[in-house]
Write an enzyme that holds these catalytic residues in place. Structure first.
Site, mmCIF file in Angstrom:
data_model
loop_
_atom_site.group_PDB
_atom_site.id
_atom_site.type_symbol
_atom_site.label_atom_id
_atom_site.label_comp_id
_atom_site.label_asym_id
_atom_site.label_seq_id
_atom_site.Cartn_x
_atom_site.Cartn_y
_atom_site.Cartn_z
ATOM 1 N N PHE A 68 8.728 0.078 3.444
ATOM 2 C CA PHE A 68 8.274 -1.173 4.040
ATOM 3 C C PHE A 68 6.907 -0.934 4.672
ATOM 4 O O PHE A 68 6.686 0.094 5.314
ATOM 5 C CB PHE A 68 9.255 -1.660 5.113
ATOM 6 N N VAL A 94 7.626 4.440 5.739
ATOM 7 C CA VAL A 94 6.699 3.440 6.274
ATOM 8 C C VAL A 94 5.393 3.489 5.490
ATOM 9 O O VAL A 94 4.738 4.534 5.417
ATOM 10 C CB VAL A 94 6.415 3.672 7.761
ATOM 11 N N LYS A 95 5.025 2.348 4.914
ATOM 12 C CA LYS A 95 3.771 2.269 4.170
ATOM 13 C C LYS A 95 2.606 2.059 5.141
ATOM 14 O O LYS A 95 2.608 1.127 5.951
ATOM 15 C CB LYS A 95 3.811 1.095 3.189
ATOM 16 N N ILE A 96 1.608 2.930 5.008
ATOM 17 C CA ILE A 96 0.374 2.811 5.778
ATOM 18 C C ILE A 96 -0.786 2.705 4.796
ATOM 19 O O ILE A 96 -0.953 3.577 3.935
ATOM 20 C CB ILE A 96 0.147 4.042 6.683
#
Length: 241
Positions: A68, A94-96
Site C-alpha cells: 500500500f 509500504v510503497k514510497i
C-alpha cells in the site's frame, strides 16, 4: 497457460490492481505470490476511504505480501503514514515514491524507515542512478522491494532490459532486497522479466487474464482462432456485398 505452468515460471507474479473482488479471486490462485496497488488504481475503482479499503482487503490477504502506498507529498507526513500502514498487518509493505512531486529525493526518508524496520516497496524508479541510491539507502537486513518501471521506460522508446540487468546486479548485493519489474504492458513483459532474472513482476488483472488464455499458445492455433473470430463477427453483423 495452466496454473502449473505459471507456477513453474522462475519469477514471482504479483497481481496489480484495486478491485476488491478481483484481488480476492487472484489471492486464491496459487501462482499469485503477492499483490500491489496504488492511489491511481484505487481512484479508478472509486475508493474514497483509504484505510477502510485497505483493511477490507487485508481481511482476505492474510499471508501473501501486499503493498500500500503513502499519498502525502511531504516527507514528514509520508513518514507518519508509512509507520501507520506498516503496522496494519505483518505481510504489508509500504510503497514510497523515489521522489516527491517537487523532484526532492526520498532517499533520506527511505533510509530512516528502513532503519526503523519498515518493509518498503520503493516505487516509480526509472533510472540506474535511482536504483543505486536506493541500494545505498536501505538496510541489508530489512526486506524491501525495488520497483523499476520497465514498462514506462519502454513507453519512451528505450529498451528497459539493460537497466533491469544493471539494477539486478545492484540489488543482488542486498540479501533482503528484491527487484520488481513494474508497469507490465503485455504478456511478453512477464517472460522478459523472468528471463533477465527479476525476482518479481507485477501484472495488471487484464494481462493476467490474457496470459492464462494465450501464454504459450501455438501460433498456428492462434492464427486459426483469429480467422474464426473475424468470420463469426462478420456473420453476426449480417454483412452482404
Amino acid at each position: 497457460m495452466t496454473s502449473q505452468q505459471l507456477l513453474d515460471l522462475p519469477i514471482k507474479i504479483f497481481a496489480d490492481g484495486a478491485d476488491r473482488e478481483g484481488i480476492a479471486a487472484l489471492y486464491a490462485k496459487p501462482y499469485i505470490k503477492g499483490l500491489t496497488t496504488n492511489p491511481t488504481l484505487m481512484r479508478k475503482v472509486g475508493v474514497t476511504d483509504y484505510e477502510k479499503f485497505a483493511r477490507d482487503v487485508l481481511e482476505v490477504v492474510k499471508e501473501k505480501p501486499i503493498s500500500f502506498e503513502v499519498f502525502s507529498d511531504e516527507f514528514a507526513e509520508m513518514h507518519r503514514q508509512a509507520l501507520m500502514i506498516g503496522k496494519w498487518q505483518e505481510n504489508v509493505y509500504v510503497k514510497i515514491p523515489i521522489t516527491n512531486t517537487r523532484a526532492e529525493s526520498a532517499l533520506p526518508l527511505i533510509s530512516e524507515l528502513s532503519a526503523e524496520g519498515v518493509k518498503l516497496n520503493i516505487t516509480a524508479i526509472l533510472t540506474r542512478e535511482q536504483v543505486e541510491g536506493v541500494a545505498g539507502a536501505v538496510k541489508r537486513d530489512v526486506p524491501c522491494v525495488v520497483s523499476v518501471f520497465a514498462g514506462r521506460v519502454a513507453d519512451t522508446g528505450v529498451d528497459p532490459l539493460p537497466l533491469m540487468k544493471d539494477s539486478l546486479a545492484m540489488v543482488r548485493e542486498l540479501p533482503e532486497a528484491e527487484l520488481l519489474w513494474a508497469s507490465v504492458r503485455e504478456v511478453l513483459n512477464i517472460f522478459q522479466a523472468a528471463g533477465c532474472g527479476c525476482d518479481i513482476v507485477t501484472v495488471p488483472h487484464d494481462i493476467l487474464d490474457k496470459v492464462a488464455k494465450l501464454g504459450g499458445m501455438d501460433l498456428a492455433e492462434l492464427s486459426l482462432d483469429t480467422v474464426r473470430t473475424f468470420h463469426r463477427d462478420a456473420v453476426a453483423a449480417g454483412f452482404k456485398l
